[in-house]
Design a protein around this motif. Structure first.
Motif, PDB file in Angstrom:
ATOM      1  N   THR A  70       0.831  -1.209   0.000  1.00  0.00           N
ATOM      2  CA  THR A  70       0.000   0.000   0.000  1.00  0.00           C
ATOM      3  C   THR A  70       0.862   1.255   0.000  1.00  0.00           C
ATOM      4  N   ILE A  71       1.891   1.274   0.827  1.00  0.00           N
ATOM      5  CA  ILE A  71       2.808   2.421   0.881  1.00  0.00           C
ATOM      6  C   ILE A  71       3.506   2.589  -0.465  1.00  0.00           C
ATOM      7  N   HIS A  72       3.911   1.475  -1.055  1.00  0.00           N
ATOM      8  CA  HIS A  72       4.555   1.484  -2.377  1.00  0.00           C
ATOM      9  C   HIS A  72       3.662   2.193  -3.405  1.00  0.00           C
ATOM     10  N   GLU A  73       2.382   1.839  -3.418  1.00  0.00           N
ATOM     11  CA  GLU A  73       1.472   2.411  -4.417  1.00  0.00           C
ATOM     12  C   GLU A  73       1.169   3.882  -4.121  1.00  0.00           C
ATOM     13  N   PHE A  74       1.057   4.245  -2.854  1.00  0.00           N
ATOM     14  CA  PHE A  74       0.832   5.661  -2.522  1.00  0.00           C
ATOM     15  C   PHE A  74       2.055   6.503  -2.873  1.00  0.00           C
ATOM     16  N   ALA A  75       3.231   5.898  -2.849  1.00  0.00           N
ATOM     17  CA  ALA A  75       4.429   6.625  -3.297  1.00  0.00           C
ATOM     18  C   ALA A  75       4.319   6.952  -4.783  1.00  0.00           C
ATOM     19  N   HIS A  76       3.718   6.041  -5.553  1.00  0.00           N
ATOM     20  CA  HIS A  76       3.457   6.339  -6.968  1.00  0.00           C
ATOM     21  C   HIS A  76       2.482   7.510  -7.096  1.00  0.00           C
ATOM     22  N   LEU A  77       1.438   7.485  -6.280  1.00  0.00           N
ATOM     23  CA  LEU A  77       0.449   8.564  -6.326  1.00  0.00           C
ATOM     24  C   LEU A  77       1.103   9.918  -6.011  1.00  0.00           C
ATOM     25  N   GLN A  78       1.900   9.941  -4.956  1.00  0.00           N
ATOM     26  CA  GLN A  78       2.557  11.180  -4.557  1.00  0.00           C
ATOM     27  C   GLN A  78       3.529  11.659  -5.640  1.00  0.00           C
ATOM     28  N   THR A  79       4.221  10.720  -6.255  1.00  0.00           N
ATOM     29  CA  THR A  79       5.154  11.070  -7.324  1.00  0.00           C
ATOM     30  C   THR A  79       4.409  11.649  -8.524  1.00  0.00           C
ATOM     31  N   TRP A  80       3.271  11.055  -8.861  1.00  0.00           N
ATOM     32  CA  TRP A  80       2.480  11.567  -9.985  1.00  0.00           C
ATOM     33  C   TRP A  80       1.965  12.977  -9.683  1.00  0.00           C
ATOM     34  N   ASN A  81       1.510  13.210  -8.456  1.00  0.00           N
ATOM     35  CA  ASN A  81       1.003  14.542  -8.095  1.00  0.00           C
ATOM     36  C   ASN A  81       2.068  15.615  -8.269  1.00  0.00           C
ATOM     37  N   LYS A  82       3.307  15.257  -8.016  1.00  0.00           N
ATOM     38  CA  LYS A  82       4.392  16.242  -8.098  1.00  0.00           C
ATOM     39  C   LYS A  82       4.984  16.348  -9.501  1.00  0.00           C
ATOM     40  N   HIS A  83       5.002  15.215 -10.238  1.00  0.00           N
ATOM     41  CA  HIS A  83       5.755  15.201 -11.491  1.00  0.00           C
ATOM     42  C   HIS A  83       4.972  14.677 -12.694  1.00  0.00           C
ATOM     43  N   GLN A  84       3.741  14.186 -12.485  1.00  0.00           N
ATOM     44  CA  GLN A  84       2.981  13.531 -13.551  1.00  0.00           C
ATOM     45  C   GLN A  84       3.854  12.456 -14.230  1.00  0.00           C
ATOM     46  N   HIS A  85       3.928  12.475 -15.548  1.00  0.00           N
ATOM     47  CA  HIS A  85       4.665  11.426 -16.253  1.00  0.00           C
ATOM     48  C   HIS A  85       6.069  11.867 -16.655  1.00  0.00           C
ATOM     49  N   ARG A  86       6.582  12.875 -15.985  1.00  0.00           N
ATOM     50  CA  ARG A  86       7.876  13.424 -16.391  1.00  0.00           C
ATOM     51  C   ARG A  86       9.064  12.686 -15.782  1.00  0.00           C
ATOM     52  N   VAL A  87       8.818  11.739 -14.895  1.00  0.00           N
ATOM     53  CA  VAL A  87       9.908  11.003 -14.254  1.00  0.00           C
ATOM     54  C   VAL A  87       9.678   9.503 -14.407  1.00  0.00           C
ATOM     55  N   LYS A  88      10.716   8.721 -14.164  1.00  0.00           N
ATOM     56  CA  LYS A  88      10.616   7.274 -14.259  1.00  0.00           C
ATOM     57  C   LYS A  88       9.726   6.723 -13.141  1.00  0.00           C
ATOM     58  N   PRO A  89       8.974   5.646 -13.408  1.00  0.00           N
ATOM     59  CA  PRO A  89       8.057   5.095 -12.403  1.00  0.00           C
ATOM     60  C   PRO A  89       8.724   4.745 -11.071  1.00  0.00           C
ATOM     61  N   HIS A  90       9.942   4.222 -11.125  1.00  0.00           N
ATOM     62  CA  HIS A  90      10.654   3.852  -9.896  1.00  0.00           C
ATOM     63  C   HIS A  90      11.998   4.570  -9.818  1.00  0.00           C
ATOM     64  N   GLY A  91      12.000   5.807 -10.272  1.00  0.00           N
ATOM     65  CA  GLY A  91      13.208   6.611 -10.250  1.00  0.00           C
ATOM     66  C   GLY A  91      13.472   7.231  -8.889  1.00  0.00           C
ATOM     67  N   GLU A  93      12.719  10.091  -7.630  1.00  0.00           N
ATOM     68  CA  GLU A  93      11.574  10.777  -7.013  1.00  0.00           C
ATOM     69  C   GLU A  93      10.672   9.790  -6.280  1.00  0.00           C
ATOM     70  N   TRP A  94      10.387   8.647  -6.945  1.00  0.00           N
ATOM     71  CA  TRP A  94       9.554   7.640  -6.288  1.00  0.00           C
ATOM     72  C   TRP A  94      10.256   7.076  -5.055  1.00  0.00           C
ATOM     73  N   LYS A  95      11.545   6.792  -5.164  1.00  0.00           N
ATOM     74  CA  LYS A  95      12.291   6.235  -4.043  1.00  0.00           C
ATOM     75  C   LYS A  95      12.257   7.167  -2.842  1.00  0.00           C
ATOM     76  N   ASN A  96      12.419   8.457  -3.078  1.00  0.00           N
ATOM     77  CA  ASN A  96      12.380   9.432  -1.981  1.00  0.00           C
ATOM     78  C   ASN A  96      10.993   9.498  -1.358  1.00  0.00           C
ATOM     79  N   ASN A  97       9.953   9.435  -2.182  1.00  0.00           N
ATOM     80  CA  ASN A  97       8.587   9.462  -1.651  1.00  0.00           C
ATOM     81  C   ASN A  97       8.284   8.199  -0.858  1.00  0.00           C
ATOM     82  N   PHE A  98       8.767   7.052  -1.331  1.00  0.00           N
ATOM     83  CA  PHE A  98       8.557   5.803  -0.598  1.00  0.00           C
ATOM     84  C   PHE A  98       9.192   5.883   0.786  1.00  0.00           C
ATOM     85  N   LYS A  99      10.416   6.381   0.847  1.00  0.00           N
ATOM     86  CA  LYS A  99      11.110   6.509   2.129  1.00  0.00           C
ATOM     87  C   LYS A  99      10.359   7.457   3.058  1.00  0.00           C
TER      88      LYS A  99
END
Length: 204
Positions: A70-91, A93-99
């Protein structure tokens, strides 16, 4: 604002449920508890043509795996809110949001010590899935309440035959670096399998 805590407590540690409920409300996310899927533990879909964020997590995960997914998927959501599709799915930005999203759960000591240690190790470089981190995957499997009859590719020997849940049959050939080279019996094509891919032994 709807409180989803009672439902979430059935699938994750009790202390985590109110936090995830707030996340669902705050992000207006459509959160679905899904049927079992052999190819993934969870899924995130970005808003599209007026539809909201959508997250699904498999219902049959143990409570700690369910929470981490669940946390993993919400990290995707947070990453999309900040960057939309401009960054890699597990780049990065996502790693920092997951942490960042994982931190409060570690501070609350929700996880057993062995899982916490495995998560800290995993967070040094989070991967696309907790399944790809062998140490974290093995630690989480210790807490499965329903024991599977499946084996892992690494537990077999070269020459052994096995099948997947979808019925496709293979023979383990050899280990190549961190993966196992296996031949599909019908097509004779070679595939590389992760060591902890779950399979079922075929009689030789």
């Amino acid at each position: 604002m709807q409180d989803y805590s009672a439902t979430l407590r059935k699938y994750m540690p009790e202390e985590a449920a109110p936090i995830i409920s707030k996340w669902i409300n705050h992000t207006h996310c459509l959160f679905k508890i899904s049927r079992s899927r052999s190819t993934k533990l969870g899924d995130y879909r970005a808003p599209y043509k007026g539809s909201p964020h959508r997250i699904s997590v498999n219902h049959d995960l143990n409570s700690y795996s369910f929470l981490i997914t669940t946390i993993h998927e919400f990290a995707h959501l947070q990453t999309w809110n900040k960057h939309q599709h401009r960054v890699k799915p597990h780049g990065t930005e996502w790693k920092n949001n997951f942490k960042e999203l994982m931190r409060p759960f570690l501070e609350l000591n929700i996880f057993p010590t062995d899982i916490s240690q495995a998560i800290y190790r995993y967070m040094e470089n989070p991967a696309a899935s907790s399944c790809t981190d062998i140490h974290l995957f093995r630690t989480l499997k210790l807490y499965d309440t329903v024991k599977s009859s499946a084996l892992t590719v690494e537990s077999l020997e070269d020459g052994h035959f096995f099948k997947l849940k979808n019925g496709r049959s293979f023979q383990r050939i050899e280990k190549i670096r961190k993966r196992y080279k296996c031949m599909e019996l019908t097509s004779k094509r070679m595939y590389l399998f992760h060591p902890i891919a779950e399979v079922f032994l075929l009689e030789q």
